[in-house]
Every structure is written in structure tokens, then in C-alpha cells.
Design a protein around this motif. Structure first.
Motif: not given
Length: 114
Positions: A36-40, A103-114
């Protein structure tokens, strides 16, 4: 003007109770996060007091950051949000972010390609 410490005192107290969030954040630092850190490579974190939500401040801040990152040649932007924060989910999706991991009620990860 709302004093930051007074406005966020209830949030900070509540956040201290979230052991699931700690687990989520540890998961975010896993192998998935290395890819994720590589792509975003840029990470966004924003908090807008309730009294100022829905007035365009968040959209303006995020768009300003996106424009700046694009001008600097950054290839992607990521963020993490609590799973039950449905208003934030809608906000980021309207802004053009893609759900990368749920991750359900725990959390979500979002990303945007720039």
C-alpha cells in the motif's frame, strides 16, 4: 471558534477505549501496508469538528492536498477510517477515493491514484 481541546476531549476519551482500533492500526502496518505504501506513498489524516462539517472545509482541505501532491509528482494517497464512520465513508467515496481493504466495523482503508 471552538477550542480544539474542549471540542475533542470527548473524542479522545472515547478513542482511548478502542482496543479494536489499535489492532486495526497494527494490521495496517502488515505486508499489505508495505504494498500500500508503495502504491499510495502519501497518507491523509483529517479531523473536522462537528460544527464545521458539511460546510465544504473538509472538501477544500483534501482537494488542496490532492492538488499539491499531484504537482509534486506523488503517485497515490491513502487513508484509514473507522468502520462505523459511515459519514466519512461517503465523504471519501464522493471525493474519488477507492475502498482498498474493508475490516468491517474495525476500519477501512481507502486510496486514490494521483
Amino acid at each position: 471558534y471552538v477550542d480544539f481541546e474542549v471540542g475533542y476531549a470527548p473524542y479522545i476519551k472515547k478513542a482511548a477505549e478502542y482496543s479494536k482500533w489499535e489492532s486495526f492500526m497494527k494490521t495496517v502496518t502488515s505486508k499489505f501496508n508495505k504494498k500500500l505504501n508503495y502504491e499510495y506513498p502519501a497518507h491523509l489524516h483529517i479531523d473536522i469538528l462537528d460544527a464545521f462539517q458539511g460546510k465544504g472545509a473538509g472538501r477544500a482541505l483534501v482537494q488542496t492536498l490532492i492538488n499539491h501532491l499531484k504537482a509534486k509528482g506523488v503517485k497515490g494517497l491513502q487513508l484509514s477510517v473507522g468502520g462505523d464512520n459511515h459519514g466519512a465513508h461517503q465523504f471519501y467515496e464522493k471525493m474519488g477515493f477507492t475502498l482498498l481493504k474493508d475490516y468491517g466495523s474495525i476500519g477501512r482503508i481507502y486510496g486514490m491514484k494521483l
